[in-house]
Design a protein around this motif. Sequence first.
Motif, PDB file in Angstrom:
ATOM      1  N   LYS A  21       0.857  -1.184   0.000  1.00  0.00           N
ATOM      2  CA  LYS A  21       0.000   0.000   0.000  1.00  0.00           C
ATOM      3  C   LYS A  21       0.886   1.223   0.000  1.00  0.00           C
ATOM      4  O   LYS A  21       1.918   1.255   0.669  1.00  0.00           O
ATOM      5  N   TYR A  56      -3.425   5.744   3.783  1.00  0.00           N
ATOM      6  CA  TYR A  56      -3.020   5.166   2.508  1.00  0.00           C
ATOM      7  C   TYR A  56      -3.621   5.923   1.333  1.00  0.00           C
ATOM      8  O   TYR A  56      -4.682   6.533   1.444  1.00  0.00           O
ATOM      9  N   THR A  89      -4.764   4.423  -1.391  1.00  0.00           N
ATOM     10  CA  THR A  89      -5.914   3.654  -1.841  1.00  0.00           C
ATOM     11  C   THR A  89      -7.170   4.190  -1.172  1.00  0.00           C
ATOM     12  O   THR A  89      -7.228   4.334   0.031  1.00  0.00           O
ATOM     13  N   ALA A  90      -8.165   4.492  -1.979  1.00  0.00           N
ATOM     14  CA  ALA A  90      -9.364   5.127  -1.435  1.00  0.00           C
ATOM     15  C   ALA A  90     -10.594   4.258  -1.637  1.00  0.00           C
ATOM     16  O   ALA A  90     -10.636   3.397  -2.506  1.00  0.00           O
ATOM     17  N   ASP A  91     -11.581   4.504  -0.794  1.00  0.00           N
ATOM     18  CA  ASP A  91     -12.906   3.940  -1.002  1.00  0.00           C
ATOM     19  C   ASP A  91     -13.861   5.129  -1.152  1.00  0.00           C
ATOM     20  O   ASP A  91     -13.414   6.260  -1.315  1.00  0.00           O
ATOM     21  N   THR A 136      -8.026   5.352   2.644  1.00  0.00           N
ATOM     22  CA  THR A 136      -8.164   4.397   3.739  1.00  0.00           C
ATOM     23  C   THR A 136      -7.031   4.599   4.744  1.00  0.00           C
ATOM     24  O   THR A 136      -5.978   5.137   4.420  1.00  0.00           O
ATOM     25  N   SER A 137      -7.271   4.162   5.949  1.00  0.00           N
ATOM     26  CA  SER A 137      -6.262   4.287   6.988  1.00  0.00           C
ATOM     27  C   SER A 137      -6.380   3.105   7.938  1.00  0.00           C
ATOM     28  O   SER A 137      -7.388   2.401   7.947  1.00  0.00           O
TER      29      SER A 137
END
Length: 159
Positions: free
Chosen positions: A42, A127, A129-131, A136-137
Motif C-alpha cells: 500500500k 493510505y 488507496t481510497a474507497d 483508507t487508513s
Amino acid sequence: MDHIKLVSNKINSEEILSLVTSPNCGAISTFIGTTRDNFENKKVLLLEYEAYEPMAITEIKKICNAIRDKWPVEHIAIYHRLGSVPVSEASVYVAISSVHRQESLDAVSFAINALKASVPIWKKELYETADETGPTSAWKANAECFWSQNNKTPDANVS
C-alpha cells in the motif's frame, strides 16, 4: 542532562544535536525514525501519531534513567512527533552523547527499543488507496509494546 519533548512540528535535528554535544564527549549516536512511503503493498501518504502525553513523558523519563543505570552517557535527547508526519520526515529522534562510541551506540539501540515497547504513543497510517469515503487508513498495533503481548512487562526493564 535529559531532553524529552513531544512536538507537533517538524523535528529540528540541529537543535537536538546542540543539546547533546559536549566538549568531553567523543561520540554522539542517533536514531531517526522516518515515515516510509509503503506498507504491505500500500502507498502510505502520511502517519498520524497520538499519545497520552503525561504518561508518555513519564515513560520516556524511565527510559532515560534506565540508560543512565546501564551506561556512562552524558546527554540524552528523545523527541517524538505527534500529529501528521509526511513521508520522509522524522517521527522520532534519539540522540545520546558519551565519552566513547560503544556506550552511546548501545544506549541509542536500547532507547528506541524501550520506547517502542513501553511508551503510549499510537500510530495511524493513511493510505493512497481510497474507497467511497476517501483514503483508507489503519491504526497500527505495535507488536513490540508490552500491552499487546499478553500483558508481559517490557524486555527493556524500564519500570
